[in-house]
Enzyme design. Sequence first.
Site, short mmCIF file in Angstrom:
data_model
loop_
_atom_site.label_atom_id
_atom_site.label_comp_id
_atom_site.label_asym_id
_atom_site.label_seq_id
_atom_site.Cartn_x
_atom_site.Cartn_y
_atom_site.Cartn_z
N ASN A 113 -0.29 -9.98 3.11
CA ASN A 113 1.16 -9.87 2.87
C ASN A 113 1.86 -9.18 4.05
O ASN A 113 3.04 -8.82 3.95
CB ASN A 113 1.44 -9.10 1.57
N ASP A 146 -5.30 5.63 5.41
CA ASP A 146 -4.83 5.56 4.02
C ASP A 146 -6.00 5.93 3.11
O ASP A 146 -7.16 5.97 3.56
CB ASP A 146 -4.27 4.17 3.68
N GLU A 180 3.44 -1.40 2.66
CA GLU A 180 3.67 -2.70 2.05
C GLU A 180 5.03 -3.24 2.52
O GLU A 180 5.85 -2.49 3.06
CB GLU A 180 3.66 -2.56 0.52
N HIS A 218 0.96 -6.24 5.38
CA HIS A 218 0.94 -4.78 5.38
C HIS A 218 0.04 -4.22 6.48
O HIS A 218 -0.86 -4.89 6.98
CB HIS A 218 0.57 -4.21 4.00
C1 F6R Z 1 -7.54 -0.58 4.92
C2 F6R Z 1 -6.14 -0.93 5.16
C3 F6R Z 1 -5.62 -2.32 4.98
C4 F6R Z 1 -6.52 -3.41 5.56
C5 F6R Z 1 -5.92 -4.80 5.36
C6 F6R Z 1 -6.87 -5.90 5.80
O1 F6R Z 1 -7.78 0.79 5.15
O2 F6R Z 1 -5.40 -0.07 5.49
O3 F6R Z 1 -4.34 -2.39 5.56
O4 F6R Z 1 -6.72 -3.16 6.92
O5 F6R Z 1 -5.61 -5.00 4.01
O6 F6R Z 1 -8.01 -5.86 4.99
P1 F6R Z 1 -9.26 -6.83 5.23
O7 F6R Z 1 -9.87 -6.41 6.52
O8 F6R Z 1 -10.19 -6.55 4.08
O9 F6R Z 1 -8.74 -8.22 5.26
#
Ligand code: F6R
Length: 241
Positions: free
Chosen positions: A135, A67, A142, A137
Site C-alpha cells: 500500500n 517500528d 501508512e 507504506h
Molecule cells: C517492517 C516494515 C514494513 C515492511 C514492508 C514490506 O519492519 O516496516 O514497512 O518493510 O511492509 O514488507 P515485506 O518485505 O514483507 O514485503
Amino acid sequence: IAPNNAAFHTLAADIFMGALNRAAAKNGPIRVVLPTGSTPLGLYRELIAHHAHRRDLWDRFHYVALDDYAGLAPDDRRLFSNWLARDILTPLSIPPTHRTIFNSAAPDPSAECARMDAQLDSNGIDIAVLGLGTNGHIGFNEPGSAFDARTRLIHLSADSLAANAAYWGGMDHVPPTAYTLGLGHIMRARETILLVQGPHKAEILHRMLHDPISTALPATALRQMYNVTIVADQAAMSAAE
Ligand code: F6R
C-alpha cells in the site's frame, strides 16, 4: 536491478556493505535502521554468511528500530526487535547496548514516543534500510502519514494486519497497534536503501516512482531525499520503468 532472487540478496548485501564502509569514515557508532518482513531476510543471511568477519564495522554498528508492535512483553517473539535479534543482531554479535528499540510494554505510549524522538534528534540515522508495503507504506507510516511525522503509535491498517497475519498464525494473533518512526526522522537518514522484491510489488514500485509526490503514497517521500538506492529484482521492476 537484480535478474533473480539469489542475485537480489547478494546485490543488496554489496550495496549495504558499501554504505556501511562509507558511514565508517566518520567517528563513533554507525546508526542503522533495519526492517523486518520477508524482503530483507536474504540480505541478513548474506551478511551473516559472507560479511561477519568485518568486526571493524560490526563493533561500531548500532541498530535503531524502525517500528515495532505495542503492548507486548519484552520477551514476546513477535516483537520486531526480537525477530531481528534472532535473524541478524545476535548472529552478528551486536550487543543489547548497541540496540535502540521501542519499549513495547511502556505504560505511557506518548512518553515512549518522546523518548525515541529525543534519541533520534540527538543521534541521526546513518543508514536506513527500508522495505516497501504493497500500500506504499514505509515502516508503519501508512497512507496519509505526514512527511514530517515524528514517532507515534498507530493502528495497523487492514492491509498491514493481513500482511503480518502469515507470520503469526492468523489475523487474531497480530497485535493491533504499533510504534513507528515518523517519515520526518527517516527522511533525514544520510543514506537510504529501499529493498523491493517480487511481482506483487511491481505496481506499487511503479506508482512510487511516477505518481505525484503525496502523503497518499508515503513512499513517494523517498523522491525528496538524497542518497537513496533502490535495490529491486526484475519482477518488481517489470512495471516500474
Ligand atoms: C517492517 C516494515 C514494513 C515492511 C514492508 C514490506 O519492519 O516496516 O514497512 O518493510 O511492509 O514488507 P515485506 O518485505 O514483507 O514485503
